[in-house]
Design an enzyme around this catalytic site. Structure first.
Site, PDB file in Angstrom:
ATOM      1  CB  THR D  17      23.465  44.108  17.729  1.00  0.00           C
ATOM      2  OG1 THR D  17      22.212  44.652  18.156  1.00  0.00           O
ATOM      3  CG2 THR D  17      23.239  42.735  17.160  1.00  0.00           C
ATOM      4  CD  GLU D 210      25.855  51.564  47.901  1.00  0.00           C
ATOM      5  OE1 GLU D 210      27.047  51.421  47.578  1.00  0.00           O
ATOM      6  OE2 GLU D 210      24.992  51.977  47.119  1.00  0.00           O
ATOM      7  CG  HIS D 249      24.496  52.990  43.029  1.00  0.00           C
ATOM      8  ND1 HIS D 249      24.564  52.438  44.268  1.00  0.00           N
ATOM      9  CD2 HIS D 249      25.616  52.599  42.375  1.00  0.00           C
ATOM     10  CE1 HIS D 249      25.669  51.724  44.369  1.00  0.00           C
ATOM     11  NE2 HIS D 249      26.337  51.812  43.245  1.00  0.00           N
TER      12      HIS D 249
END
Lengths: 375, 295, 375, 295
Positions: D17, D210, D249
């Site tokens: 929701t 990475e 990140h």
């Protein structure tokens, strides 16, 4: 070990769980005195280590101190499983909106803890599980993870109680369960009185292995040992499993499986087992002697079957231990012996007039024959 | 072939300087088990039965990187710590002989061992023996002869008994695994059976169960679903045990645990597993099954 | 976020770990005053969030309060990475028998915590790890299991310190590590003074994601935000990753991988990246506008490369955001845009004189060309 | 065939929701993903994009026992709880889109998922897509076309970029797995590769790594040891990143973590893995490998 209910109540209190007003008594006078601090109406409960006290007539209600006195007097004059009932708990009978059920147990098969929550409390949970299985919610809790908040969501929605209250309660019960190495922590009934959850009756089972070695459990353990017969205490100290049964044949074996199988075979052949004693690991001569003495002293036992499949134990030593006892107690013994120096052991026993077998099945037949003819 | 242990298994004994540890180290060596090191904190530098003793598992592994298995004789109070040490140092197979380890502790290290992919046998186990190859345990060697029958047993002495009865009928064992008598153990029936299922040498497996818990029922269900192809013969101890009593290590009879004799036998039979009424029936049943296997 | 050393010291104290006498000062006078409560000799340490302060000249010794005053005055007048050094810690220089090293860190690759213990403390652990690897003991600790007693055995035997002392210390450090969501808790040196273990210098790194949401870490988080430039703060609030570099090309992208790859390509083509800004997930028009504004305001940035591979983002919206800024700041922009309503977006940008590419490689060449010619 | 998700995957959306949850539910439905239920505590009984919403995973599974996978959009504070709920209710595949979950929490539920044999993808992942079959994630569908190339990527947008470049060269993807950008994730390169190794349809795998961590190096070592037989092409982002900085990140650059660009590329090349210098070199390399595979 099943804790006494009053011990469980003290633990609940220590973990911040709301319980009913109550007072422990060991005499009818003390019981009546209890009523000064505990408001009416009452419920009087025998403090014995057993399941389903209600069904056994060990829980009675009373409305006045006088009635408490009468119930107490009656209860304290009774015996349960051969022992005097010497403590009773006088509890306030809590007015309830609803009675619920809540427990945490260690589930060996799923290798986890299990929380069980029932909307129908105050009655035997096994009956409920059969008749209204959908009234019971089960949630597994992994021991390495502990309680997750979703547990409170599930409990709250199933039991229709406030989420925060049930989270506090189950959290405290869980800490109690973990800290005290419990196999079971049970509240039945868990009473919803006003908006409060009160743990009105409780059952705690503590792992014997933990109670043996951890000092914070020593109090419970010593109380437990104190209530045993001398023979049972001796068994526990030596790591035996000793169970008294109805028949006249005493069975000693090393290893639960082997001892149970001996019992099964005696039963299949028509004999009546009277005591089961598993020596556990390390069947040395001294342990065999102590175990035999327990059975020799048991008046119900007329004949003893010893089943030692040692391997590492020296059979001659075991044999000497047995022989020394036989002359003292004069109960017939049938021995099944195998292990190191088996032949030497056999000779010693046979010289003392004890029948020795190396085949289990033959030995069993002999024991049953002896047992049914009265030795 | 054999499962779990064989002549290539290199063993470290934890608690080697204790009474049990040193005695069984000698016994295992006599049997031919390849014991390479022992550990007892504070006793490093000594020897037991000619085997060098180290202060820690890491020291032992540094000196003997070939170690693949451990057997634990450490007393209950310190056993869990010793087991974590072995798991963390990457030992593949850990046989825990120690009795009376609190079940909460066992639960934790068993779960952890699954994550770390170490195999724990026990606690409270006689261990594992591959007759003629190696024993990592305390079982008396004399009852075991080499062969093609796998044994998985919750009871130690029943495992000896059955193997002995097989031997007397000329039947031998590939490997016998004592699961251990505690309520929670590292291997259960299904996990132990997975090893035998993969083992070319094992033709039939004997499962020795007892009352308490639902392991036998769970195994039966898996067998019924077709998880295993090899024939299984079962024996269950405890048909005459009164309900609600603890019979030896037959596990805590907590309410709601259904594991009765009847329910176990029923679900085993229902899954096409032969169930022996008496121990002495087992060799006969094995003989029958082996004949049908051979055809 | 790296905690300030004095914050780390306070945490250590709160977890019952013995630290040296020390006092925080923000002026030379206060530093001198500190000496009343801290016994000589002294060590004066700049409170900046950085590794290896010793090597950077941010740690000085002093023997007298007067010397402390002089060192403090000098240190507090300096800048470090563009910021004033505004706090220093005046510590007692502990007399030592031996200097050791001890840390707990979160090791992503082994999915566990790692304890590192070194017999050579007080120097850079990376240098030690290269030169004397055998001086460092590593023990992995599983997060679901926690510390086992054998850890104390291993540490005690490696560091040659009393087992109980090291068990207490590592236990307290572990609790600190867990409770505060640390990526690293480090003591260097851990000093053995008499028979006591004293944590004389410390480093703590806390997981930003935890500091963002947990109230018990809010103090550290707010202190951290306060010390940032307005642009850095804005980046953190919006979940950007913003890193200032040496060159003149500002790079904005959605996703660290894509932004880094843009940077790599610019670098390979001979351009000089001047700032890296990863928008993270959800590259909507508003976020793109805020990010661009940070780069527009950075005086070192002469040209901006925007690389949006959206897919779900509406490109026309993003384009309008970009256009509104360009007129305001007048720095050239090269855009690589792909996603929903890509053509509409492209039209809006091209109408405003902004070059738009859909191929990454072409866009990069354009940016590097612009960048080297000064736009 | 495809790995992890396909048209048989039945999905429950946790946090359905919320803004992200409801938007991506519609997007996944448009793509053809078989979404059968959503969960938001307290919102049970409502609907999102026609999908029924439940208060708990147990309620959802009781109504839809066919559920096999979950995708998690729950905010960071509550995400761990939602993930434990799914693991405990036995959901096999859990895709965690949520960003900023504290790494200590991730560590715990990832370890737990291994014990329970649930597969966690993420956190901070774009999810998993098997082009033409299903997507359980937030990736833009337009960049993915069906084919025989597997993609495993730590970066979301680079995964889109690479897939798009392949598409432009007429090359398609069997399944693309976004491992997630966080320092600790449920699947790592080796574990993801195990799925592709077993997948008949996948001919070659592209690994997008990475800087930060040592996953790529660990993968390279396993590849060198011969753990995998299928060809792998790698690309590593971050060659120009200054040391000691957190680039998005790209993980906490804690000291002692070596994962530099150079060390990664070196160990990959050393293991016989092709490494693309630029993204745009990838299709060419894939073409080459596919040709040699076909021969």
């Amino acid at each position: 070990m099943i804790l006494h209910e009053y011990e469980a109540r003290n633990l609940f209190l220590r973990y911040g769980i709301k319980v009913e007003d109550a007072c422990l008594a060991d005499s009818p006078d003390k019981a009546k005195e209890c009523c000064r601090n505990v408001p009416a109406p009452y419920i009087v409960k025998a403090q014995v280590r057993v399941w389903s006290r209600g069904k056994l007539g060990l829980i009675k209600t009373a409305d006045t101190p006088r009635e408490v006195y009468r119930v107490a007097k009656d209860m304290l004059s009774k015996k349960f499983k051969g022992r005097n009932i010497d403590k009773i708990l006088i509890s306030h009978r809590v007015k309830t909106k609803r009675e619920l059920y809540l427990s945490i147990l260690l589930d060996r098969d799923s290798r986890s803890y299990t929380i069980m929550a029932g909307t129908l409390g105050g009655v035997d949970i096994e009956d409920i599980a059969k008749s209204y299985p959908e009234s019971i919610l089960q949630i597994n809790v992994n021991p390495l993870i502990g309680l997750n908040p979703y547990v409170a969501r599930y409990l709250s929605s199933h039991l229709k109680v406030d989420k925060e209250s049930i989270w506090n309660l189950v959290g405290n019960m869980y800490r109690l369960f973990i800290d005290n190495y419990c196999e079971l922590v049970e509240v039945n009934p868990l009473v919803l009185s006003g908006n409060e959850l009160i743990a009105v009756d409780r059952k705690i089972v503590i792992d014997d292995s933990a109670a043996r070695i951890y000092s914070h459990l020593r109090g419970f353990w010593e109380q437990y040992l104190e209530e045993l017969t001398k023979e049972e205490r001796l068994s526990i100290i030596h790591g035996f499993s000793y169970v008294e049964l109805e028949g006249n044949i005493g069975i000693v074996g090393n290893g639960a499986g082997l001892t149970m199988t001996s019992m099964d075979l005696i039963y299949l052949e028509g004999g009546r087992p009277g005591a089961f004693l598993d020596l556990g690991g390390g069947a040395n001569a001294e342990r065999v002697r102590i175990a035999l003495e327990i059975l020799m002293k048991n008046p119900r036992i007329e004949i003893i079957f010893v089943n030692i499949l040692g391997g590492i134990t020296r059979c001659d030593e075991v044999a000497r231990g047995i022989v020394s006892l036989v002359s003292k107690y004069r109960k017939p013994i049938v021995v099944r012996l195998a292990g190191l120096r088996e032949n030497e052991g056999r000779k010693i026993l046979e010289n003392a007039g004890i029948k020795v077998f190396s085949q289990l099945q033959e030995a069993i037949r002999e024991v049953v024959y002896y047992g049914s003819t009265g030795g | 072939m054999a499962v779990l242990v064989d002549s290539n298994t290199k063993v470290v004994v934890q608690g080697i300087t204790g009474r049990e540890g040193s005695f069984h180290t000698s016994e295992m060596l006599k049997y031919g088990t390849n014991i390479v090191a022992g550990v007892t904190p504070g006793k490093g530098g000594t020897k037991v039965a000619g085997i060098p003793v180290y202060n820690s598992i890491r020291e032992a592994i540094t000196a003997h990187p070939e170690i693949t298995a451990s057997i634990v004789f450490v007393p209950a109070e310190y056993a869990s710590d010793a087991i974590y040490e072995s798991i963390d140092e990457g030992i593949n197979l850990i046989v825990v002989v120690t009795e009376h380890i609190p079940v909460h502790e066992t639960l934790r290290f068993v779960i952890y061992s699954k994550y770390r992919e170490s195999i724990i046998v026990g606690p409270n186990t006689p261990g594992v023996i591959s007759p003629g190859k190696a024993k990592v345990g305390i079982m008396p060697a004399r009852y075991f002869t080499p062969g093609t029958i796998g044994i998985i047993s919750r009871s130690g002495t029943l495992m000896y008994e059955v193997s002995w009865q097989l031997a007397k009928h000329g039947l031998g064992v590939s490997t016998a695994i004592g699961l251990g008598g505690d309520p929670v153990t590292g291997l259960n029936f299904i996990e132990a059976m997975e090893f035998f299922e993969e083992d070319d040498e094992t033709e039939v497996v004997i499962l020795i169960g007892e009352i308490g818990g639902k392991q036998e029922e769970i195994f039966a269900k898996a067998y019924l679903r077709g998880k295993f192809s090899k024939p299984v013969i079962a024996f269950i101890a405890g048909r005459s045990a009164p309900p609600g009593k603890k019979m030896g290590h037959a596990g805590a009879i907590i309410m709601r645990e259904q594991g009765t004799f009847t329910s176990k036998v029923k679900s085993l039979l229902n899954s096409g597993i032969l169930v022996a009424e008496k121990l002495s029936d087992i060799p006969k049943l094995v003989g029958k099954v082996l004949k049908s296997v051979k055809m």
